[in-house]
Design an enzyme around this catalytic site. Structure first.
Site, short mmCIF file in Angstrom:
data_model
loop_
_atom_site.label_atom_id
_atom_site.label_comp_id
_atom_site.label_asym_id
_atom_site.label_seq_id
_atom_site.Cartn_x
_atom_site.Cartn_y
_atom_site.Cartn_z
N SER A 148 -7.25 -14.38 0.15
CA SER A 148 -7.92 -13.85 -1.04
C SER A 148 -8.70 -14.97 -1.69
O SER A 148 -8.25 -16.12 -1.72
CB SER A 148 -6.86 -13.31 -2.01
N HIS B 242 6.95 11.49 8.40
CA HIS B 242 6.59 11.56 6.97
C HIS B 242 6.71 10.18 6.29
O HIS B 242 6.95 10.11 5.10
CB HIS B 242 7.47 12.56 6.20
#
Ligand code: ARG
Length: 478
Positions: free
Chosen positions: A286, A165
């Site tokens: 970026s 999880h």
């Protein structure tokens, strides 16, 4: 560009019954040459085997068969050299090659299609293509598995939290974690192998649908092309595309596995985790934020998974309503198939490079794995060893965890007395019971995380891939 003409006005190899020319829009619409040219070498191999068989069985003169074979070999060389003039007006690869043969050897070329249809021809081309594609996929998977194994070997003592999880669950060795993907990819390779095994029968000789009145020797062409035998039903031969479906299904499953591996790299390379740093060679920046180093490679792998899954769904959907046998819809099999093969190959390659070059932050992983909470199950199992039923032990440790969370206590530093307040059967304090080294050592079972077990897994992985590599090395037909 010379276009072969029949005696009518349509200008097509199939033009005998036509009086009018094809509308240019239809020509453009129905042409597949821009993608099925990828089948060129298989088409020529099939044609050479067919021509030889026709000659040897006396269906056409032996000299003509030789002429056809030589002409086809010359065309193969031309395609290899990139000099072949692919012509959309000639529809597909089959017509393009036959037409070119006619240019090269004259009217004898008209004998090549004896006892053959494009329906059995394209099915044969696809089977040959798929056999190679299945093998190529196995090789690419093998390369990635070898890298995972190498990196796993290097990191047998690197410890990190294992997650369920996406919550920290229990500590594991990084070697064990990467060997999990080694296993998964091993099954992917088996799926491609298995799909390849089912492509052992040759469709050539099935004709358009019902074979031929001519005495074709199907065993002859089947063997010449490396198949075990001819297919057993002419109608099935020209209508089946499950070989392509199996390949695309195997590719989709493999991509889903790669996508999960990719997702972990995305998470692990985040500042929040900081478990790995991807190499500059496998990251991008970026355009706006100078500080960024983005995990674009695994992200693109994750992204490409969608289209490979889509390719499978596309062909499944194309085929689902088709009556036997060949329908032109089936021309839609190729683009998704070729795309899945190429995408899978590229993704396996970049993932291998990404994993080979990433840097593991051993300390970050170890620190994250230090949390004694990760050994709560061990505490319950310590009680089980004292004879306490597991449910009761689980409930007890649950209360201890609540006590620690609520009161800010360290689960790893509870005295024996404190533990005994929760259950009389605790035999020691948690510092002794919750030792990470001991925890690993105790997980000494098949598939477990004890060092000896992971070492054994590494050893068996090594011999497995040596075996797979030897198999692939031996079993290739070109
Ligand atoms: N380009 C066609 C395909 O890929 C070849 C078979 C054409 N057969 C036909 N009867 N038109 O399916």
């Amino acid at each position: 560009m010379s276009r072969k003409t029949d005696s009518t006005g349509s200008g097509k190899l199939w033009g005998g019954r036509f009086t009018g020319a094809t509308d240019p829009t239809v020509e453009r619409f129905s042409a597949s040459i821009h993608f099925d040219k990828a089948l060129a070498r298989y088409d020529i191999r099939g044609s050479i085997a067919h021509a030889r068989m026709l000659g040897e069985s006396g269906i056409i003169p032996a000299d003509d068969a030789d002429t056809l074979v030589h002409g086809l070999e010359a065309i193969a060389a031309e395609i290899e050299a990139g000099d072949f003039p692919f012509d959309p007006a000639l529809e597909d690869i089959h017509m393009n090659i036959e037409s070119r043969l006619s240019d090269a050897v004259g009217p004898v070329a008209g004998r090549l299609h004896t006892g053959r249809s494009r329906n059995d021809q394209v099915a044969t081309d696809l089977a040959l293509y798929l056999r190679d594609a299945c093998e190529a996929a196995q090789r690419s998977i093998l390369d990635l598995r070898a890298i995972l194994l190498e990196r796993a070997t290097e990191h047998i003592d690197t410890v990190l939290p294992g997650y369920t999880h996406l919550q920290r669950a229990q500590p594991v060795r990084l070697a064990h974690h990467w060997l999990a993907f080694f296993e998964l990819l091993g099954r992917d390779a088996q799926r491609f192998r298995d799909a390849g095994q089912r492509l052992k029968e040759c469709p050539l000789g099935a004709g358009a649908i019902a074979g031929s009145t001519l005495p074709l020797q199907r065993e002859h062409t089947a063997r010449a092309l490396g198949f075990d035998a001819p297919t057993r039903n002419s109608m099935d031969s020209v209508s089946a595309r499950d070989g392509a479906l199996e390949f695309m299904a195997a590719a989709a499953i493999c991509m889903v596995g790669l996508s999960r591996l990719a997702e972990e790299l995305v998470i692990w390379s985040s500042s929040e985790f900081g478990f790995v740093e991807l190499a500059d060679a496998y990251s991008t920046g970026s355009s706006l934020m100078p500080q960024k180093k983005n995990p674009d490679v695994p992200e693109i792998v994750r992204g490409k998974t969608g289209r490979v899954v889509g390719n499978l769904v596309s062909l499944l959907t194309t085929l689902k309503g088709l009556p036997l046998t060949y329908n032109r819809d089936m021309q839609e099999d190729k683009e998704p198939l070729f795309d899945s093969a190429a995408t899978l190959r590229d993704c396996l390659e970049v993932m291998a490079g990404t994993i080979a070059t990433l840097e593991v932050n051993v300390e970050r992983m170890a620190t994250a794995a230090q949390d004694p909470m990760l050994l709560a199950t061990d505490l319950a199992e310590a009680l089980v060893r004292e004879g306490v039923p597991f449910r009761e032990a689980h409930e007890t440790v649950g209360r201890i965890v609540a006590h620690c969370v609520g009161g800010g206590h360290n689960l790893g530093a509870l005295s024996r007395e404190t533990l005994q307040d929760f259950h009389a059967d605790f035999s020691a304090g948690s510092a002794e019971l919750l030792n990470i080294e001991r925890s690993f050592a105790q997980r000494d079972l098949v598939g477990g995380t004890a060092r000896t077990r992971v070492e054994a897994a590494l050893t068996s992985a090594r011999s497995e891939i040596a075996g797979v590599a030897a198999d692939l090395g031996d079993g290739i037909e070109t």
